[in-house]
Scaffold this active site. Structure first.
Site, short mmCIF file in Angstrom:
data_model
loop_
_atom_site.label_atom_id
_atom_site.label_comp_id
_atom_site.label_asym_id
_atom_site.label_seq_id
_atom_site.Cartn_x
_atom_site.Cartn_y
_atom_site.Cartn_z
N GLU A 1 -3.95 4.19 -8.15
CA GLU A 1 -5.21 4.75 -7.69
C GLU A 1 -5.29 6.20 -8.17
O GLU A 1 -4.47 7.04 -7.79
CB GLU A 1 -5.35 4.71 -6.16
CG GLU A 1 -6.73 5.24 -5.76
CD GLU A 1 -6.93 5.51 -4.28
OE1 GLU A 1 -6.19 4.95 -3.44
OE2 GLU A 1 -7.83 6.31 -3.98
N HIS B 1 -0.97 11.29 -1.79
CA HIS B 1 -2.28 10.85 -1.30
C HIS B 1 -3.22 12.02 -1.06
O HIS B 1 -4.33 12.07 -1.58
CB HIS B 1 -2.11 10.04 -0.01
CG HIS B 1 -3.40 9.52 0.54
ND1 HIS B 1 -4.21 10.29 1.36
CD2 HIS B 1 -4.05 8.35 0.38
CE1 HIS B 1 -5.29 9.60 1.68
NE2 HIS B 1 -5.22 8.42 1.10
N HIS C 1 0.83 -1.21 0.00
CA HIS C 1 0.00 0.00 0.00
C HIS C 1 0.86 1.26 0.00
O HIS C 1 1.79 1.39 0.80
CB HIS C 1 -0.86 -0.03 1.28
CG HIS C 1 -1.85 1.05 1.40
ND1 HIS C 1 -2.08 1.72 2.57
CD2 HIS C 1 -2.72 1.59 0.49
CE1 HIS C 1 -3.05 2.61 2.41
NE2 HIS C 1 -3.45 2.56 1.15
#
Ligand code: G3P
Ligand code: MG
Length: 250
Positions: free
Chosen positions: A114, A54, A12
């Protein structure tokens, strides 16, 4: 079942608990623990360069301040994205998607990108990230998996690069999630591990989609999901879960 070339274990944010998340240092750390697949978050600079971060804001994980989408890539690439984590990582830069692609391709690692748009930038980000991924992985046998919580971003990614595999990310089993994943031509749905169970996996598999979960750091949860036939596990715990062991070692 649709083609699924990705390993079960996925680090991750590039193994971003033990090293600064979404940096090359984090990928290297995951790789040192045997990981061959990585997830990372990608958004756009003000001048349209896809890069890894992020949050919408720069404060938590870099030496910058304010909205990341307001700075050019030239400004972003001069920030320190490692010092916040520890002195040993000071000076670690924010990576571009191009830089991370080169690292993954060189090492034969799989990537789950992502798409993490700044608020309001969903369509533009989906389109630009997909187009860049298509270019960067043009000659590669294993293409990156594009995922997003934002259906609009996935739709734009599909329109820009229909051949790239897509996955819908969901945090809850909200109304319409399954139909949405099918309409977007997704090869997988990635859920919060808490909502993944035998019925969700069966529903996805019956529709030839794969079932992936984030973010599993607990061995009991990992064993439960492996026993159910999960196809991918995104984890921070790269030092505790061995991707090369057949069982769940923790
Ligand atoms: O892609 C799965 C996971 O990364 C989604 O949550 O907030 O860590 O990006 P987040
Ligand atoms: Mg993510």
């Amino acid at each position: 079942m649709k083609d699924w070339p990705y390993p079960l274990w996925i680090a991750h944010r590039g193994a971003g608990k033990l090293a600064p998340e979404n940096t090359l240092a984090a990928f290297r750390l995951g790789a040192s623990h045997g990981y061959r697949a990585f997830e990372c978050d990608v958004k756009l600079s003000a001048d349209g360069v896809p890069f890894l971060l992020h949050d919408a804001e720069l404060e938590r994980t870099s030496s910058g301040a304010g909205a990341a989408s307001k700075l050019s890539w030239s400004e972003l690439s001069r920030l320190d994205a490692g010092g916040w984590h520890g002195r040993g990582f000071a000076g670690e830069p924010l990576p571009s998607l191009e830089g991370i692609a080169a690292y993954c391709i060189r090492n034969g690692f799989a990537l789950n990108i992502e798409i993490k748009p700044a608020p309001g930038d969903e369509v533009q980000t989906g389109r630009a990230v997909a187009a860049e991924a298509l270019r960067l992985w043009a000659d590669e046998p294993v293409q990156p998996l594009l995922s997003s919580f934002q259906p609009e971003a996935l739709k734009a990614a599909r329109d820009a690069a229909p051949s790239l595999p897509r996955a819908l990310l969901i945090d809850t089993l909200r109304d319409g999630w399954f139909d949405e994943a099918q309409m977007l031509g997704c090869v997988a749905v990635v859920t919060n591990f808490r909502i993944m169970d035998a019925s969700v996996i069966a529903k996805l598999h019956a529709a030839t989609m794969r079932a992936v979960v984030y973010t599993v750091n607990d061995a009991i949860e990992a064993r439960r999901l492996v026993a159910l036939g999960i196809d991918g596990i995104i984890t921070d715990a790269v030092d505790r879960f061995s991707p090369t062991a057949s069982g769940v070692c923790a």
